[in-house]
Design a protein around this motif. Structure first.
Motif, PDB file in Angstrom:
ATOM      1  N   LEU A 676       0.825  -1.211   0.000  1.00  0.00           N
ATOM      2  CA  LEU A 676       0.000   0.000   0.000  1.00  0.00           C
ATOM      3  C   LEU A 676       0.858   1.259   0.000  1.00  0.00           C
ATOM      4  O   LEU A 676       0.509   2.264  -0.646  1.00  0.00           O
ATOM      5  N   ASP A 680       0.711   4.228  -2.849  1.00  0.00           N
ATOM      6  CA  ASP A 680       0.605   5.672  -2.579  1.00  0.00           C
ATOM      7  C   ASP A 680       1.751   6.435  -3.238  1.00  0.00           C
ATOM      8  O   ASP A 680       1.553   7.544  -3.773  1.00  0.00           O
ATOM      9  N   ASP A 683       0.931   6.840  -6.850  1.00  0.00           N
ATOM     10  CA  ASP A 683      -0.074   7.893  -7.042  1.00  0.00           C
ATOM     11  C   ASP A 683       0.571   9.282  -6.968  1.00  0.00           C
ATOM     12  O   ASP A 683       0.278  10.160  -7.798  1.00  0.00           O
ATOM     13  N   ALA A 684       1.432   9.470  -5.973  1.00  0.00           N
ATOM     14  CA  ALA A 684       2.099  10.773  -5.843  1.00  0.00           C
ATOM     15  C   ALA A 684       3.019  11.041  -7.031  1.00  0.00           C
ATOM     16  O   ALA A 684       3.095  12.176  -7.536  1.00  0.00           O
ATOM     17  N   SER A 700      -2.676   6.065 -13.886  1.00  0.00           N
ATOM     18  CA  SER A 700      -3.237   5.626 -12.603  1.00  0.00           C
ATOM     19  C   SER A 700      -3.995   4.319 -12.710  1.00  0.00           C
ATOM     20  O   SER A 700      -4.672   3.919 -11.755  1.00  0.00           O
TER      21      SER A 700
END
Length: 737
Positions: A676, A680, A683-684, A700
């Motif tokens: 996870l 993240d 995504d950033a 994405s």
């Protein structure tokens, strides 16, 4: 037919054996018919024998008949009483049939006549029929088929030893065949020895003892064994079951053979093995990791070729002709033979140069385009050493034969030597083909990745033997004198290993036994794959110091110059990651190859996840401690560098995201945090790099193909449908579109 029976059975004294076989078959068919009638509860058929309410199995009647007839055959039979011999053999056959029909009862010590285990009785009957029929036809097993005729003709000690060695070799082949799970091949091979050779060479059955001992760290062989079991043996098993149940009735189980389990490797438990087993395993590990000099095998082959050349020259001088022509062909004279040998020698030295060129090309390509970690793997390939050695040895052999032909001054043509040179040239040609194929593996990144991944899976299996193994038992504490001094000491790397200073393997079993023996606690400081500097601390020992021997601990370590994928899973992951990073470098810019690398990284992580989790759960306090890689470490090694280098590469980011999605769906919740966290981070990273809405949406999405579709694996709205849809469903799907 009558004449054959008289000559093959009666005149050879096999008539009692014929009566035994016939009575055995008739008794077996009768008793099976009887029990089927009893099972069907036919009213007019006599039932079981139950005097006083106690059920007497027919194995008891068979036992009495076998004992009586067997004793009479030993005590009374002779060549002068053929009728008595035949009668007693018939009684023995009936008793044997009654006993073997309940072989499963004797084996399991419970009534399993109609259960699944009852099939073993039919198998035993088939074995008895096969052996009796072979003896009746005059075919005898090993040791009874005239093996000692040579000794009877020449009663010397050397002849006896040779005969015993041959028989022992045949029995060893039979034992190997049986251990490989091929019982029928081993049984019939006792009568036909070539079957034993085939059975001993071929792959073992997946559930055999041989497979459990030899294939535990070889998943490729285990998978091939399962595929062969399903493809070839299952039809034979079905046919055998049909034949069994046609004779004996159904056993209360479905006729379908149960589906075999998925080809999984069965691993040993984590309980410490005995000293002998641990020593053998450690010796094999050291041999596997030892760096083999490239020159050793070629030097041995060249030396052997020199010796053989002089031997064959002597043979040609002894058996060759003296009329100026080759014995095997009158059209080939001395000049043609010399020319042929010269052509062979020139071709071999040319092939040797090609081998060096191919090796140089593979090394350069591997170092510049793939990964530096792959180069040592290529150097240690056996086909390269064998190619160089075979080409040079053929060259030397041909030169020696041609020189002897030119300098001897004789007219004897070297028939045997020339034939051997031609044979060696053929072998060299096939080796050259194998070498080209191996170089092709290096030049083909997809095949190279698959090869490295296979090495990684083998190392995973060796490091984490089982995903459901038993916990390691704690060792008993040593009894120490009360006045023995205690403290803490260290063992440092003083003497450098000639093979390198990267830690490749550790004999944890031996270290743990030493810790128990000395009554100390040992901590291993470096981890496998680390470079150990001179005078660096290897072990930290707490406890009594008088019995500690540093050289015994040093013998438990193996050092080398490269952290190879065959050593640990981390090395395999690092090698594949290096290939992906090379592909993503500005000089190459090949994201497709990086996606291929991520495919194999996902496969290795899926294999590691359950094993490293179970290894952590099963760990118990012992006298040895050290740093072991965790699930977080493996995720870091496999993904973080690629994630950093995936800047401005949509398909690599999508494929990397798909890897995390797959692992999240397969791993338990306690292994989700590192996954996870990297989701993240992706995504950033996408938010920083892609400013447009379309680019951000594309980056994405998780896609196992990298850029196989716009919406990736989660947005597939037109799945493949086999069959005819209803009209309403078709309209509904169009409305959705």
């Amino acid at each position: 037919m009558g004449r054959w029976f008289t000559e093959a059975v009666v005149d050879t004294g096999r008539l009692p054996l014929f009566f035994l076989l016939v009575s055995f078959l008739l008794a077996f068919l009768f008793i099976r018919f009887s029990v089927r009638m009893i099972r069907a509860e036919v009213s007019w058929w006599p039932g079981n024998v139950t005097p006083g309410g106690m059920h007497i199995h027919h194995v008891m009647f068979g036992l009495v008949m076998v004992l009586v007839s067997g004793f009479a055959l030993v005590a009374l039979s002779s060549y002068e009483t053929p009728v008595a011999n035949c009668i007693l053999a018939g009684v023995f056959g009936v008793g044997s049939a009654l006993m073997l029909d309940e072989f499963a009862l004797i084996l399991h010590l419970r009534d399993v006549y109609w259960a699944e285990e009852g099939r073993s009785s039919i198998d035993a009957v088939f074995v008895a029929i096969a052996i009796s029929a072979l003896f009746l036809l005059g075919v005898h097993p090993i040791g009874f088929a005239g093996d000692f005729e040579a000794y009877q003709q020449n009663r010397s000690l050397l002849t006896l030893v040779a005969v015993l060695v041959v028989i022992f070799g045949q029995l060893v082949l039979a034992a190997i065949t049986v251990l490989k799970g091929k019982l029928w091949t081993g049984l019939v091979g006792l009568f036909f020895v070539p079957l034993l050779v085939v059975g001993a060479i071929r792959l073992a059955r997946p559930s055999s003892p041989w497979a459990r001992w030899r294939y535990t760290d070889k998943p490729e062989k285990q998978t091939r064994a399962w595929v062969r079991e399903k493809r070839f043996r299952e039809p034979v098993v079905r046919a055998k079951i049909v034949a069994q149940e046609a004779l004996s009735g159904r056993f209360g189980v479905p006729i379908e053979v149960p589906e075999p389990a998925e080809p999984q490797v069965t691993m040993p438990s984590r309980t410490l093995p005995n000293r002998l087993v641990a020593g053998i395993r450690w010796t094999r590990t050291r041999r596997r990791l030892r760096r083999t000099p490239v020159w050793r095998l070629p030097a041995i082959l060249v030396t052997l070729s020199i010796v053989l050349a002089f031997v064959f020259v002597a043979l040609d001088d002894e058996f060759g002709s003296t009329d100026g022509a080759v014995t095997t062909s009158s059209e080939l004279d001395i000049g043609a033979t010399a020319t042929l040998l010269s052509v062979i020698a020139g071709g071999m030295i040319t092939l040797t140069g090609l081998v060096f060129t191919a090796i140089t090309l593979a090394m350069q390509f591997g170092a510049s385009q793939i990964s530096v970690r792959v180069v040592p793997l290529l150097q240690q390939q056996a086909v390269m050493r064998w190619s160089i050695g075979m080409f040079l040895s053929t060259f030397v052999f041909s030169v020696i034969i041609a020189s002897d032909l030119a300098l001897s001054g004789e007219w004897t043509a070297p028939v045997v030597s020339t034939s051997v040179a031609i044979l060696l040239s053929f072998v060299s040609a096939f080796l050259f083909i194998a070498l080209v194929a191996r170089v092709g593996v290096v030049l083909d990144s997809a095949r190279l990745l698959r090869w490295i991944a296979a090495q990684g899976r083998s190392s995973i299996i060796r490091m984490y033997p089982s995903s459901s193994s038993a916990s390691r038992g704690a060792l008993a504490a040593s009894v120490l004198p009360p006045d023995e001094p205690t403290g803490t000491t260290t063992v440092r790397l003083k003497q450098l290993s000639p093979d390198g200073r990267i830690l490749l393997a550790v004999n944890f079993v031996r270290i743990e036994r030493l810790a128990q023996k000395w009554g100390v606690s040992i901590e291993l400081m470096p981890t496998i794959g680390e470079f150990v500097a001179q005078d660096a601390v290897l072990f930290e020992i707490e406890g009594p110091q008088l019995r500690v021997r540093a050289h015994q601990l040093m013998a438990c370590l193996v050092f080398g110059d490269t952290h190879s994928p065959t050593v640990s899973p981390a090395a395999a992951l690092q090698a594949i990651v290096d290939i992906a990073l090379k592909a993503l470098s500005p000089a190459i810019n090949d994201p497709g190859r990086a996606v291929q690398a991520i495919d194999h990284l996902e496969d290795l992580l899926m294999t590691i996840a359950p094993r490293v989790r179970t290894d952590t759960d099963d760990s118990t306090p012992t006298r040895i401690r050290g740093t072991r890689r965790t699930w977080d470490d493996y995720v870091t090694i496999a993904t973080d560098e690629i994630r950093h280098f995936s800047t401005n590469s949509t398909q690599v980011q999508r494929r990397l995201r798909s890897l995390f999605v797959t692992l999240l769906a397969s791993c338990p919740p306690d292994q989700h945090p590192p996954l996870l966290a990297r989701m993240d981070a992706l995504d950033a990273q996408a938010a920083r790099e892609w400013k447009g809405d379309l680019d951000l949406r594309l980056a994405s999405v998780a896609d196992p193909q990298g850029l196989g579709s716009e919406r990736g694996s989660s947005g597939r709205v037109l799945p493949l449908v086999v069959g005819t849809r209803q009209r309403g469903e078709e309209n509904g799907s169009r409305d959705d579109l």
